[in-house]
Every structure is written in C-alpha cells, then in structure tokens.
Design a protein around this motif. Structure first.
Motif, PDB file in Angstrom:
ATOM      1  N   GLU A 145     138.568 -37.437 151.574  1.00 24.53           N
ATOM      2  CA  GLU A 145     137.432 -37.323 152.118  1.00 24.53           C
ATOM      3  C   GLU A 145     136.781 -36.524 151.549  1.00 24.53           C
ATOM      4  OE1 GLU A 145     136.587 -37.308 156.589  1.00 24.53           O
ATOM      5  OE2 GLU A 145     137.252 -38.773 155.530  1.00 24.53           O
ATOM      6  N   ALA A 146     137.131 -35.879 149.943  1.00 21.88           N
ATOM      7  CA  ALA A 146     135.931 -35.283 149.116  1.00 21.88           C
ATOM      8  C   ALA A 146     135.919 -35.995 148.434  1.00 21.88           C
ATOM      9  CB  ALA A 146     136.835 -34.108 148.596  1.00 21.88           C
ATOM     10  N   GLN A 147     136.265 -36.845 148.198  1.00 23.75           N
ATOM     11  CA  GLN A 147     135.905 -38.678 147.445  1.00 23.75           C
ATOM     12  C   GLN A 147     135.728 -39.312 148.258  1.00 23.75           C
ATOM     13  OE1 GLN A 147     137.409 -38.290 144.198  1.00 23.75           O
ATOM     14  NE2 GLN A 147     139.134 -36.659 145.659  1.00 23.75           N
TER      15      GLN A 147
ATOM     16  N   GLY B  47     138.963 -40.969 157.612  1.00 23.08           N
ATOM     17  CA  GLY B  47     138.743 -40.189 157.596  1.00 23.08           C
ATOM     18  C   GLY B  47     137.013 -40.700 158.471  1.00 23.08           C
ATOM     19  N   PRO B  48     136.491 -39.547 159.221  1.00 19.30           N
ATOM     20  CA  PRO B  48     135.091 -39.492 159.651  1.00 19.30           C
ATOM     21  C   PRO B  48     134.350 -39.775 157.722  1.00 19.30           C
ATOM     22  CG  PRO B  48     135.421 -37.381 159.767  1.00 19.30           C
ATOM     23  CD  PRO B  48     136.884 -38.386 159.546  1.00 19.30           C
TER      24      PRO B  48
ATOM     25  N   ILE C 104     130.228 -47.359 155.529  1.00 16.94           N
ATOM     26  CA  ILE C 104     129.306 -47.547 155.775  1.00 16.94           C
ATOM     27  C   ILE C 104     127.890 -48.179 154.955  1.00 16.94           C
ATOM     28  CG2 ILE C 104     126.886 -46.539 157.564  1.00 16.94           C
ATOM     29  CD1 ILE C 104     129.299 -45.726 159.122  1.00 16.94           C
ATOM     30  N   HIS C 105     128.111 -46.866 154.462  1.00 19.95           N
ATOM     31  CA  HIS C 105     127.128 -47.184 152.906  1.00 19.95           C
ATOM     32  C   HIS C 105     126.807 -47.774 152.465  1.00 19.95           C
ATOM     33  CE1 HIS C 105     124.436 -43.104 153.718  1.00 19.95           C
ATOM     34  NE2 HIS C 105     125.709 -42.664 154.069  1.00 19.95           N
TER      35      HIS C 105
ATOM     36  N   ASN D 224     131.899 -47.676 165.264  1.00 15.74           N
ATOM     37  CA  ASN D 224     132.492 -48.164 167.167  1.00 15.74           C
ATOM     38  C   ASN D 224     133.728 -46.953 166.470  1.00 15.74           C
ATOM     39  OD1 ASN D 224     130.821 -49.007 168.527  1.00 15.74           O
ATOM     40  ND2 ASN D 224     131.532 -51.111 168.109  1.00 15.74           N
ATOM     41  N   LEU D 225     134.498 -47.292 164.916  1.00 12.05           N
ATOM     42  CA  LEU D 225     135.578 -46.410 164.372  1.00 12.05           C
ATOM     43  C   LEU D 225     134.944 -44.593 164.637  1.00 12.05           C
ATOM     44  CD1 LEU D 225     137.165 -49.174 162.484  1.00 12.05           C
ATOM     45  CD2 LEU D 225     137.971 -48.182 164.283  1.00 12.05           C
ATOM     46  N   LEU D 226     133.786 -44.488 164.099  1.00  9.30           N
ATOM     47  CA  LEU D 226     133.366 -43.385 163.817  1.00  9.30           C
ATOM     48  C   LEU D 226     133.555 -42.350 165.169  1.00  9.30           C
ATOM     49  CD1 LEU D 226     132.434 -41.965 161.250  1.00  9.30           C
ATOM     50  CD2 LEU D 226     130.816 -42.691 161.814  1.00  9.30           C
ATOM     51  N   LEU D 227     132.867 -43.144 166.000  1.00 11.51           N
ATOM     52  CA  LEU D 227     132.657 -42.311 167.168  1.00 11.51           C
ATOM     53  C   LEU D 227     134.068 -42.470 167.416  1.00 11.51           C
ATOM     54  CD1 LEU D 227     130.006 -44.123 169.237  1.00 11.51           C
ATOM     55  CD2 LEU D 227     129.980 -41.755 168.541  1.00 11.51           C
TER      56      LEU D 227
END
Length: 432
Positions: A225-227, A288-289, A296-297, A319-322
């Motif tokens: 997630e930090a990366q 992870g989120p 997405i970016h 949809n996955l992020l939600l």
C-alpha cells in the motif's frame, strides 16, 4: 500576516511544529510556541526580515518553549533526551541539511500510535503536522466540526497520558500504524490536488507529499500500500501541467491534453505500481484499496499512449474498491465512470443515493449529470450549491463556465427531477 510570514508558515510550519514536538514531547506546547514565534515575527520583521525566516521562527519558538518549561512546576522532572545512538539508514534518509530538523514523518507515526483512537489518528496528524485548520480537517472527513475538535483534544490528551515515545517505531511495529499514516498522506495530498492553480494555502503539499510518499516507500519497501500511494501521487502530479486552461479555469481529466503530462512521473508511478503488485502476488494477497486506486490512475494514464480511456476497466476497479472502502468519495468517483459506461441517467441514480450534504464534488458531479440529461434547472441548482461551498479559484472558474452554458429556463425538467429526487427508486426512471 505579512506575505513572507504567510509563505513561511505554509512552507515550514509543519516542520517547525514537528521538530518542537519531538524535542519537548508536548504537542500543545509545540503549537503554542510556534504561534508565539509567528506573533513576534509580526512585530519585529518589518522591513528587515531575517535571512532564513523558517530558522528564525524555529529558534524563537524553541526559546519560548524552554522558558515555558522553566516556569512550570514540572520543570525539574524534565530533562533533554539522552545522546542519540548511531544513526540508522532510516535516520540518514530522513535527515535534512538545514537548521530545522525534518521531523514530520516521525511525528506522523507518533500521532498514529495505537493509543490514539482510529477515528482521530489521521485527523490529529493533519491538524498538527500538516497545519490544516479544524474546519478543513472536518470537511476532509465529512465530519461536523465540533465532533472533530473533541476528537483532537482527546487524542492529544491520550498521547500525553500514555507517554507515547516520539520515535519512529521499529519496522515490525509499523503495520499497526501504517494505514493511518497512509490515510494522513492521502488526505494531505488531496488538499493540494484540489487546487489546480496551485495558488491556495496548501499548494506546497504537492511537493511535500511527493517527497514523503517516496520516503515512506523507501523505508517500507515490502508494504504494497505504501508503494501504491507513492504511485498515485505521481500519476496525479504528472497531470498537473495539463490541469489549467489559459483563462485559469480547471481542466477536467477527460479533457486534458496528454501531451502536457509528465512521462517521467508516469514512468516512476508505473515502477511503484509494479512493486506493489509484486508484493501482493508474493504474499498471495488481494490488492488493497490504495493499490486499486493506483490502478485506476494508471488506466487513465494509458490514454497518453493509446489515445483511449478504458472506462469499463475503470468501472470494474471502482466496483472492487467499493468492497473495501465504501464511502461517498469512492461512490461519487464510481458514478462518474458509470456515466461513461452506462450513461448519465444511471450515474445520476447512483449520485442521488449518496448521503454527503454540503460536499462540493458531489454537487459538481450531480450538476454534470443533470446537464447531460438536459435538466438545466436542476443542474444550475447544483452548480450554485457547489460554488457556494468556496471552491479554489480554478475550480470556481470551471464551475461557472459550465453553469453559464445552461439554458436559462427548463422548468418542467426541474419539476420532474424534484419528484424523482424525493423517490429515486420510484416508478418514473431516468431515460438515457
């Protein structure tokens, strides 16, 4: 506040407060000392400001804090820190060759200590380290200001009562704090990203968060997630040169000229994404989120080479992020992607179900969908609501231009939309 002091406050305030807090183990004292130094600067700088304004503020604040300590009944119980041990590689990475030690990352970890309640960790850091006002922090978390203020008071008291050490913990203790640390950096960067013109009070956060996310990614090379967050910040900053029109208005992502994007930052972001994906794959973990947000970016960045935006893929990622982060921010952004795949009516259905009163991006997104459907009266109402919430100068110009393109009268559409607003799941669906 003079222009020079205002600029110094924005550029170095977080570092000064962080360094003072690290030295005196007292967040309240650090903030009071810095405020006192700023007050004295107003009186003394005049036409002859110091050569290094930030260092002057730090020195004056430190002397004031020392005097305050001596006047306290507990002065005898306080002593300076023991001589530091040999510097670690992490210490060398965080070192800054200037009079004010850069203690921001250290203090971020302090504020995100498990002793502090989860709902206050990022908020306390944003207020203390990044210098956001209580109003700004409350808006960032869609929380009433009095509620947020109470959380901050309780969090600072908890740090003092628990005797939380003002040190970066060993890497094996990072997981319990990392999510709050990353959330802090996310929200801090969002303040700068919202200001397309870069002329607001938090414009310097853009460079600061580039540096801090890169630093954290180096200090936590095995944290996916930090990366991913480092990647997202770089993808966003790569687009900054294209975000402003010649008239000073914000240019939305879909209308930006990709020739103005920074290939170097996009490439750097891609390397962070690859590292994040490799870590998740090695651990057989789902993304992870922040990894999904970086993806997405990255999908948007692909337009620079393909000329097309894969909206279906982007919608799938949302949809996955939600499933991991269901909040008004993600739902609003997902609705924008939904408009490109299923049309503005489907997007508006989704937007009307989001409960985030007074949140500017939601009003702007709804206005856009109303306008696409020809419901100009409703679009104008939402554009006006967004403008009333005090957007940045570039965003205000953009919103006004969009509003002024609307027809002055569309009363029947407004009446129909009012009925559907009251019952968005009713028997009179939107037509694409």
């Amino acid at each position: 506040m003079s222009r020079l002091l205002d600029q110094t406050f924005r550029d170095a305030g977080g570092r000064v407060v962080s360094a003072l807090a690290a030295a005196f183990r007292d967040l309240d004292l650090a903030e009071e000392a810095f405020a006192e130094a700023c007050a004295r600067a107003l009186e003394r700088w005049g036409d002859a400001p110091p050569a290094d304004p930030a260092a002057w503020l730090y020195a004056v604040a430190r002397r004031w804090a020392l005097d305050r300590f001596r006047r306290r009944a507990t002065a005898a119980a306080w002593r300076p820190d023991d001589a530091p041990p040999e510097p670690t590689p992490e210490d060398h990475v965080m070192a800054l060759d200037q009079p004010i030690p850069d203690e921001r990352l250290r203090l971020i970890f302090v504020c995100c200590h498990p002793a502090v309640s989860p709902d206050a960790r990022a908020a306390l850091t944003l207020r203390t380290v990044c210098g956001l006002s209580t109003v700004e922090v409350a808006a960032a978390f869609l929380t009433p200001e009095p509620t947020l203020a109470q959380r901050l008071v309780r969090a600072k008291r908890k740090i003092a009562e628990a005797g939380v050490p003002y040190d970066v913990p060993s890497p094996d203790r990072w997981p319990e704090r990392m999510d709050a640390v990353l959330s802090t950096l996310e929200v801090a960067y969002a303040q700068a990203h919202a200001d397309a013109a870069g002329d607001g009070p938090h414009a310097d956060f853009a460079t600061g968060m580039l540096n801090l996310t890169g630093l954290l990614a180096r200090l936590a090379p095995d944290d996916a997630e930090a990366q991913a967050l480092a990647a997202t910040v770089r993808y966003s900053e790569a687009r900054r040169p294209a975000r402003l029109a010649p008239d000073g208005a914000m240019v939305p992502l879909t209308e930006q000229n990709t020739a103005d994007w920074s290939p170097a930052l996009i490439a750097e972001a891609g390397r962070f994404v690859a590292r994040s994906a490799a870590i998740s794959h090695a651990r057989r973990a789902v993304p992870g989120p922040r990894a999904l947000q970086a993806a997405i970016h990255g999908a948007h960045a692909d337009r620079a080479t393909t000329g097309l935006t894969d909206w279906a893929a982007i919608l799938g990622l949302y949809n996955l992020l939600l499933l991991q982060r269901d909040d008004p921010v993600i739902r609003t952004n997902r609705a924008v992607a939904l408009a490109e795949v299923e049309g503005p009516a489907a997007a508006l259905d989704a937007l009307l179900c989001i409960d985030a009163p007074g949140w500017l991006p939601l009003h702007a997104a709804r206005a856009e969908m109303f306008a696409r459907l020809g419901w100009d009266k409703d679009a104008r109402e939402d554009y006006d609501a967004a403008l009333a919430l005090g957007p940045s100068s570039a965003e205000a110009l953009f919103l006004k231009a969009r509003r002024d393109r609307l027809l002055p009268s569309a009363q029947r559409w407004g009446l129909r939309s009012a009925r559907i607003r009251a019952d968005p799941q009713g028997s009179e669906p939107f037509a694409s």
